[in-house]
Scaffold this motif. Structure first.
Motif, PDB file in Angstrom:
ATOM      1  N   PHE A 117      12.824  28.084 118.099  1.00 23.88           N
ATOM      2  CA  PHE A 117      13.195  26.573 118.019  1.00 23.88           C
ATOM      3  C   PHE A 117      14.499  26.195 117.952  1.00 23.88           C
ATOM      4  N   TYR A 118      15.624  27.018 117.321  1.00 28.78           N
ATOM      5  CA  TYR A 118      16.672  26.561 116.604  1.00 28.78           C
ATOM      6  C   TYR A 118      17.782  27.503 117.296  1.00 28.78           C
ATOM      7  N   SER A 151      16.522  21.651 119.105  1.00 23.60           N
ATOM      8  CA  SER A 151      15.503  22.018 118.340  1.00 23.60           C
ATOM      9  C   SER A 151      14.252  21.206 118.563  1.00 23.60           C
ATOM     10  N   ASP A 152      14.540  19.709 118.400  1.00 24.15           N
ATOM     11  CA  ASP A 152      13.357  18.755 118.475  1.00 24.15           C
ATOM     12  C   ASP A 152      12.739  18.914 119.865  1.00 24.15           C
ATOM     13  N   GLN A 173      12.652  21.463 121.812  1.00 21.55           N
ATOM     14  CA  GLN A 173      11.640  22.916 122.034  1.00 21.55           C
ATOM     15  C   GLN A 173      10.430  22.612 121.060  1.00 21.55           C
ATOM     16  N   LYS A 174      10.536  21.932 119.808  1.00 17.12           N
ATOM     17  CA  LYS A 174       9.095  21.724 119.212  1.00 17.12           C
ATOM     18  C   LYS A 174       8.342  20.857 119.994  1.00 17.12           C
ATOM     19  N   ARG A 175       8.903  19.780 120.429  1.00 23.76           N
ATOM     20  CA  ARG A 175       8.086  18.495 121.448  1.00 23.76           C
ATOM     21  C   ARG A 175       7.075  19.608 122.543  1.00 23.76           C
ATOM     22  N   GLU A 191       4.483  21.877 121.363  1.00 18.34           N
ATOM     23  CA  GLU A 191       3.019  21.116 120.953  1.00 18.34           C
ATOM     24  C   GLU A 191       2.515  20.718 122.264  1.00 18.34           C
ATOM     25  N   MET A 249      10.809  24.557 109.982  1.00 22.24           N
ATOM     26  CA  MET A 249       9.997  25.304 110.817  1.00 22.24           C
ATOM     27  C   MET A 249       8.611  25.392 110.227  1.00 22.24           C
ATOM     28  N   TYR A 286       7.049  21.757 110.441  1.00 20.71           N
ATOM     29  CA  TYR A 286       6.642  21.796 111.874  1.00 20.71           C
ATOM     30  C   TYR A 286       5.410  22.348 111.868  1.00 20.71           C
TER      31      TYR A 286
END
Length: 233
Positions: free
Chosen positions: A24-25, A119-120, A122-124, A127, A163, A166
């Protein structure tokens, strides 16, 4: 997310993800777009803001490979035509340039991890993948993974906390998610690692045995359920 089509073809009932801060980062530099990105992925990636983060050279390679699939076999063909040593020269040079002292290497690598818009994104994207698994009736097992402890102690605690928050949110929002905390995984020491990320053969064996025992109740439960068609609940 880019592996979604491949997962649909395999049609597994359980998807296992070993997740660390790298996923993610560490930015969006990855061979995945070049190997798996297709034209049909663009609307979703644009909706998620991927045009601001995916490297254009890998994006172009992926789109060209979607039109001409043999292009994605270029590395295999290079090994056949030029030999393994020549085809892997870039990787060999990279490995030779690595700092042999793992403590110093960990200190140097920590700057590659960062919180922010990328990173936001990657997280979206992850999901969305979890949501697609949910719609297809797939269970998703998220393993809270780690690194060589020499590296872990260099990572900003705020990033690790982000993380964990999340991943906990994914479990709350998606009933198909099972989150396995690091405390439930086999303990890993510096001696279990060959470098900062890769464990040795003995640790691989112990981790595989743990995972088999952990998954056995889930697999036995699924075997008692009627078989489902691909992509259906």
């Amino acid at each position: 997310l880019l592996l979604d089509d491949e997962i649909k073809k395999a049609n597994p009932e359980i998807v296992i993800c070993y997740l660390t801060e790298l996923y993610f980062y560490a930015g969006s530099e990855s061979p995945a777009p070049g190997n798996f990105l297709g034209w049909s992925d663009l609307p979703e990636l644009w909706r998620l803001g991927g045009e601001h983060h995916l490297p254009w050279d890998e994006t172009a390679a992926g789109l060209f490979g979607d039109i001409c699939p043999i292009f994605r076999c270029r590395e295999v063909l290079a090994q056949r035509l030029l030999g393994t040593a020549t085809a892997q020269l870039k990787q060999t040079q990279y490995d030779a340039a690595l700092q042999p002292n793992l403590k110093q290497r960990a200190e140097a690598h920590k700057s590659g991890l960062r919180l922010g818009a990328e990173s936001d994104f990657q997280k979206r994207a992850f999901e969305v993948f979890v949501g697609r698994c949910e719609a297809a009736g797939r269970q998703v097992v998220l393993l809270e993974g780690g690194f060589n402890p020499l590296y872990e102690q260099e990572i900003d605690p705020a990033m690790h906390a982000d993380m964990l928050n999340y991943l906990a949110g994914l479990q709350r929002r998606h009933p198909n998610v099972t989150l396995v905390p690091a405390s439930a995984l086999p303990v890993q020491t510096p001696a279990d690692y060959e470098d900062l990320n890769h464990v040795n053969e003995d640790m691989q064996r112990r981790f595989s045995l743990f995972l088999a025992d952990f998954l056995r109740p889930m697999v036995m439960k699924d075997e008692q359920q009627p078989a489902r068609p691909a992509g259906k609940k």
